[in-house]
Design a protein around this motif. Structure first.
Motif, short mmCIF file in Angstrom:
data_model
loop_
_atom_site.label_atom_id
_atom_site.label_comp_id
_atom_site.label_asym_id
_atom_site.label_seq_id
_atom_site.Cartn_x
_atom_site.Cartn_y
_atom_site.Cartn_z
N GLN A 1 0.35 -1.29 0.02
CA GLN A 1 0.18 -0.23 0.19
C GLN A 1 0.51 0.91 0.44
OE1 GLN A 1 -2.33 -0.50 3.44
NE2 GLN A 1 -3.69 -1.36 2.68
N GLY A 2 1.52 1.79 1.31
CA GLY A 2 3.34 2.45 0.64
C GLY A 2 2.95 2.98 -0.42
N LEU A 3 4.20 1.67 -1.56
CA LEU A 3 4.03 2.13 -2.67
C LEU A 3 3.02 2.06 -3.82
CD1 LEU A 3 6.41 -1.86 -3.14
CD2 LEU A 3 7.20 0.22 -2.85
N GLU A 4 1.80 1.93 -3.45
CA GLU A 4 1.09 2.10 -4.59
C GLU A 4 1.52 3.64 -4.09
OE1 GLU A 4 -1.34 -1.83 -4.74
OE2 GLU A 4 -2.12 -0.56 -3.37
N ALA A 5 0.51 4.11 -2.97
CA ALA A 5 0.62 5.66 -2.34
C ALA A 5 1.71 6.17 -3.22
CB ALA A 5 0.37 5.71 -1.26
N GLY A 6 2.98 5.69 -3.60
CA GLY A 6 4.70 6.56 -3.74
C GLY A 6 4.26 6.65 -5.12
N ILE A 7 4.00 5.07 -6.23
CA ILE A 7 3.78 5.49 -7.56
C ILE A 7 2.46 6.63 -7.89
CG2 ILE A 7 2.99 4.38 -9.51
CD1 ILE A 7 4.35 2.11 -8.16
N ARG A 8 1.24 6.71 -6.80
CA ARG A 8 0.31 7.85 -7.26
C ARG A 8 0.92 9.42 -7.10
NH1 ARG A 8 -2.93 4.01 -4.18
NH2 ARG A 8 -2.54 5.27 -2.34
N THR A 9 1.71 9.35 -6.37
CA THR A 9 1.71 10.77 -6.13
C THR A 9 3.11 11.10 -7.20
OG1 THR A 9 1.96 10.50 -3.39
CG2 THR A 9 3.11 12.43 -3.90
N ARG B 1 12.95 7.13 -10.08
CA ARG B 1 12.17 5.99 -8.84
C ARG B 1 11.30 6.27 -8.92
NH1 ARG B 1 13.22 5.88 -3.78
NH2 ARG B 1 11.21 6.15 -2.67
N LEU B 2 10.23 6.07 -10.04
CA LEU B 2 9.22 5.81 -10.83
C LEU B 2 8.65 4.48 -10.98
CD1 LEU B 2 5.95 5.69 -10.67
CD2 LEU B 2 5.94 7.57 -13.12
N HIS B 3 10.46 4.04 -11.71
CA HIS B 3 10.42 3.13 -11.93
C HIS B 3 10.54 2.05 -11.73
CE1 HIS B 3 9.61 4.28 -16.44
NE2 HIS B 3 10.85 5.33 -16.50
N VAL B 4 11.36 2.59 -10.43
CA VAL B 4 12.43 1.14 -8.64
C VAL B 4 10.28 1.73 -8.50
CG1 VAL B 4 13.33 1.61 -7.11
CG2 VAL B 4 14.38 1.97 -9.62
N THR C 1 4.43 9.51 6.18
CA THR C 1 5.80 9.36 6.65
C THR C 1 6.69 9.38 5.44
OG1 THR C 1 6.31 7.02 6.96
CG2 THR C 1 5.28 8.92 8.94
N THR C 2 5.51 9.08 4.11
CA THR C 2 6.55 8.83 2.65
C THR C 2 7.29 9.69 2.29
OG1 THR C 2 4.53 9.39 1.35
CG2 THR C 2 4.05 6.83 2.38
N ARG C 3 8.73 9.77 1.93
CA ARG C 3 9.21 10.82 1.29
C ARG C 3 9.11 11.79 -0.76
NH1 ARG C 3 13.99 7.40 -1.21
NH2 ARG C 3 14.74 9.52 -2.60
N GLU C 4 7.56 10.62 -0.80
CA GLU C 4 7.43 10.76 -2.27
C GLU C 4 5.76 12.25 -1.52
OE1 GLU C 4 7.95 8.15 -2.03
OE2 GLU C 4 9.39 7.98 -3.45
N LYS C 5 5.28 12.05 -1.08
CA LYS C 5 4.61 13.08 -0.36
C LYS C 5 4.77 14.06 -0.38
CE LYS C 5 -0.12 13.40 2.08
NZ LYS C 5 -0.56 13.43 3.27
#
Length: 545
Positions: A109-117, A150-153, A383-387
Motif C-alpha cells: 500500500q505504501g508503494l502504491e501511494a508513492g507511485i500515485r504521488t 525512481r518511479l520505475h524503481v 511519512t512517505t518521502r514522495e508525499k
C-alpha cells in the motif's frame, strides 16, 4: 485557474476506546548459579534452533498451509523437545508469519501511494506551485528526471511484492532485521564482533511457554510457584541435566512480581493459565521472566457518561502533549497544560519518557474525575518521502511521533486508574482550532499556541460540539423557531437567555422625559439626573408647531 481544493471529508463520530485485553509483568531472576545460567543457555539455544527450522518450513508451505501440515510439523518438533514446547513453537511461528503478511500488505500500500504521488507530480509542468492539499510539479528539470527513474524503481518493487504476496512468500529474520544490519556497521554501533554475536544469539533463543488452565500453577512447561520457585521442563535431548523428578530443572533463585503481584498470585493459586517468557539481557548480564495472561476487556462507560462534567482534550506532538480542560459546554477552563518528553536515546529511555508524561496527564485527569479525549492518529501513510518531497525535517518530525506506543500505553494506563479514553477523528483539528480558538484565548499574560488551540478543538469534538465558537443568530424570534444563538450552553441551562447584569457607573441609557423640565425645541436636550445615580439620560425629541 480552476479551483483545486478538495471537499472536506466526512468526520467520523467520537467513540470510547476499549481497555486492554491482556496483562504482562516482568521481574528479574536473581541469585542464579553458573549451572543455572548454563542450563538456560543450552535450552534456549536448542529450542531456538527448532523455532528457526519450524519457521522455515512454515514459510515454504506459504498459502498451502493446512491443519495436516501443522500437525506434521508439531510431531517432528515433539520428538526433539516435548508436546508442550512444540505447541508453543508452532504458535509463535504462526503469529510471526501472520505479522509478516500484514507488514507485506502495508508495504504494498505504501508503494502504491508513492507511485500515485510521483505520477501526479510528473504530469504537472515543472515549477508549478501546489497548495496544502495538492502537491505541485517538481521544482527543476533535474529533479523531474530523477523522479522518473525512481518511479520505475518503485514500479519494479511493487511488481515483485505483489508476486510474493500472491505466491504466499514472506521474508522473516529471527533476531530482527535491525540487529542483522548492525553486523555491517559495527563501528557506528560501537560494538565488537563478539558483542554483536552474543546479542544475535540471545535474540534467537526461544524460552517461552503458553499457559494452560487446570494444570498445576497454570503452566506445565515453565512453572512459577506462589513462593517464587522457577522450574522448567527440559527438552528430551537435555533431560540428563534435570535436578528434579519428571525431567524438570529447578532454578536456585526465586522471583517476586511486585507490580500486579496479587493478581498473579490469585491466578497461580487457582491454577489459571499464565504464559511465561525467559529472556537474557546481554548488556546488563541479567535474566528476566515475563508473565502474561488475558483478561476480559475493561467495561467502558457510555459516551454520554464520559462527557458528564466535561473532559480534557489532548493534542499529541513530537515532543509534548498539549492539554486543556473543558467543561460540558465546550468552554476552556483554567490554564493549558503541557507534558513534555524527550524521544532521543535508546528504546528504554524513550518508553520511560512516554510513560512519565502519560502518568502526569492521567493523574491530573484523575484528580478532577474527567475523561481524556485524544486523536485517533495513524501516520503510516504520512511519512512517505514522495508525499512531502524534500521536507526531510517534517518527515522526520512525523516519524518521530510515538503514535502507536503512546496509544497503547495510554489505554492500558488509563484502565488502571478507571479513566475513560474518548477517541476522535483528527481531521482539521489543528487548522480549525487555530482559526477559532488561538486568538480569543490569547491575552497579555497567556500566549496560546496552535497546539493548545488544537486541544480545545479535540475536546469540543469529543463533547459533540462544533469546533467554531458561535453559530449565526436566529432569523426569527429567539426561542420558538430557531433556538438560542450560542453553541456554548445547552437548552436546559438556567440563565442562558437572561440579560446582562446592570453595571453601575456612567453609561448612556435612554430614559423617560421629565415633563416639568421639558421645553419645546427642535434639538435634543441632555440633562443630568440626581448626582447619586451617575447616569446620563437622553430626552425624547419634541417638534415645534
Amino acid at each position: 485557474m480552476a479551483d483545486r481544493r478538495k471537499p472536506l471529508r466526512a468526520i467520523d463520530p467520537p467513540f470510547t476506546a476499549l481497555g486492554p485485553s491482556g496483562v504482562a509483568i516482568r521481574t528479574s531472576l536473581k541469585h542464579l548459579t553458573s549451572e543455572d545460567d548454563t542450563v538456560l543457555r543450552l535450552v534456549g539455544a536448542h529450542l531456538g534452533s527448532l523455532a528457526s527450522k519450524d519457521l522455515r518450513r512454515r514459510c515454504v508451505d506459504g498459502l498451502e498451509h493446512s491443519a495436516d501440515t501443522w500437525a506434521e510439523r508439531k510431531r517432528a518438533l515433539t520428538q526433539e523437545s516435548s508436546s508442550r514446547w512444540a505447541g508453543s513453537i508452532t504458535k509463535a511461528t504462526h503469529d510471526q508469519w501472520a505479522l509478516s503478511r500484514r507488514a507485506q500488505l502495508a508495504h504494498i500500500q505504501g508503494l502504491e501511494a508513492g507511485i500515485r504521488t510521483i505520477a501526479h507530480r510528473l504530469s504537472l509542468p515543472v515549477g508549478e506551485k501546489g497548495d496544502k492539499r495538492v502537491p505541485g510539479g517538481y521544482r527543476t528539470a533535474r529533479e523531474w528526471f530523477a523522479k522518473t527513474r525512481r518511479l520505475h524503481v518503485l514500479e519494479d518493487r511493487l511488481i515483485t511484492e505483489r508476486a510474493d504476496r500472491q505466491a504466499g512468500r514472506v521474508r522473516v529474520t529471527r533476531g530482527g532485521k535491525h540487529l542483522l544490519n548492525t553486523r555491517h556497521h559495527l563501528d557506528k554501533a560501537q560494538l565488537t564482533a563478539g558483542q554483536w554475536r552474543r546479542r544475535w544469539e540471545a535474540e534467537r533463543w526461544f524460552l517461552a511457554a503458553d499457559g494452560e488452565s487446570g494444570k498445576r500453577f497454570g503452566n506445565e512447561t515453565i512453572r512459577v510457584t506462589p513462593d517464587g520457585e522457577v522450574s522448567l521442563r527440559l527438552p528430551a535431548p537435555l533431560a540428563h541435566l534435570a535436578n528434579a523428578e519428571h525431567g524438570r530443572y529447578v532454578l536456585v533463585g526465586a522471583v517476586a512480581f511486585h507490580h500486579r503481584g496479587d493478581e498473579w498470585a490469585d491466578r497461580v493459586g487457582a491454577n489459571r493459565a499464565v504464559a511465561y517468557r525467559i529472556h537474557h539481557d546481554v548488556d546488563r548480564g541479567r535474566w528476566y521472566v515475563t508473565a502474561s495472561w488475558t483478561i476480559p476487556p475493561a467495561l467502558t462507560v457510555s459516551l454520554h457518561q464520559a462527557r458528564t462534567g466535561g473532559l480534557i482534550g489532548v493534542d499529541t506532538n513530537a515532543d509534548h502533549l498539549a492539554a486543556w480542560r473543558l467543561d460540558q459546554h465546550g468552554n476552556p477552563v483554567g490554564e493549558p497544560r503541557r507534558f513534555f518528553y524527550d524521544l532521543s536515546g535508546n528504546t528504554q529511555h524513550r518508553d520511560a519518557q512516554v510513560r512519565h508524561a502519560l502518568t502526569r496527564l492521567l493523574h491530573w485527569a484523575a484528580r478532577h474525575h474527567l475523561s481524556v479525549a485524544v486523536e485517533d492518529l495513524d501516520f503510516t501513510g504520512e511519512t512517505t518521502r514522495e508525499k512531502h518531497g524534500h521536507r526531510k525535517r517534517f518527515r522526520k518530525l512525523i516519524s518521530g511521533m510515538p503514535v502507536a506506543r503512546l496509544r497503547a500505553r495510554l489505554v492500558s494506563m488509563a484502565a488502571e486508574l478507571g479513566i475513560t479514553i474518548v477517541a476522535v477523528d483528527p481531521a482539521y483539528t489543528s487548522m480549525w482550532g487555530a482559526e477559532h480558538w488561538q486568538k480569543p484565548l490569547t491575552s497579555k499574560t497567556r500566549k496560546t499556541t496552535r497546539h493548545d488551540a488544537a486541544s480545545v478543538a479535540i475536546g469540543r469534538r469529543a463533547l459533540g460540539h462544533r469546533i467554531r465558537r458561535r453559530t449565526a443568530p436566529p432569523p426569527q424570534h429567539r426561542r420558538d423557531a430557531a433556538g438560542h444563538r450560542t453553541a456554548q450552553a445547552e437548552r436546559g441551562t438556567r440563565g442562558r437567555e437572561e440579560p446582562r447584569p446592570r453595571i453601575p457607573g456612567p453609561r448612556a441609557r435612554p430614559g423617560l422625559p421629565d415633563a416639568e423640565r421639558t421645553r419645546a425645541t427642535s434639538a435634543s436636550t441632555t440633562v443630568r439626573d440626581a448626582p447619586d445615580t451617575q447616569v446620563w439620560v437622553q430626552d425624547s425629541l419634541l417638534l415645534t408647531e
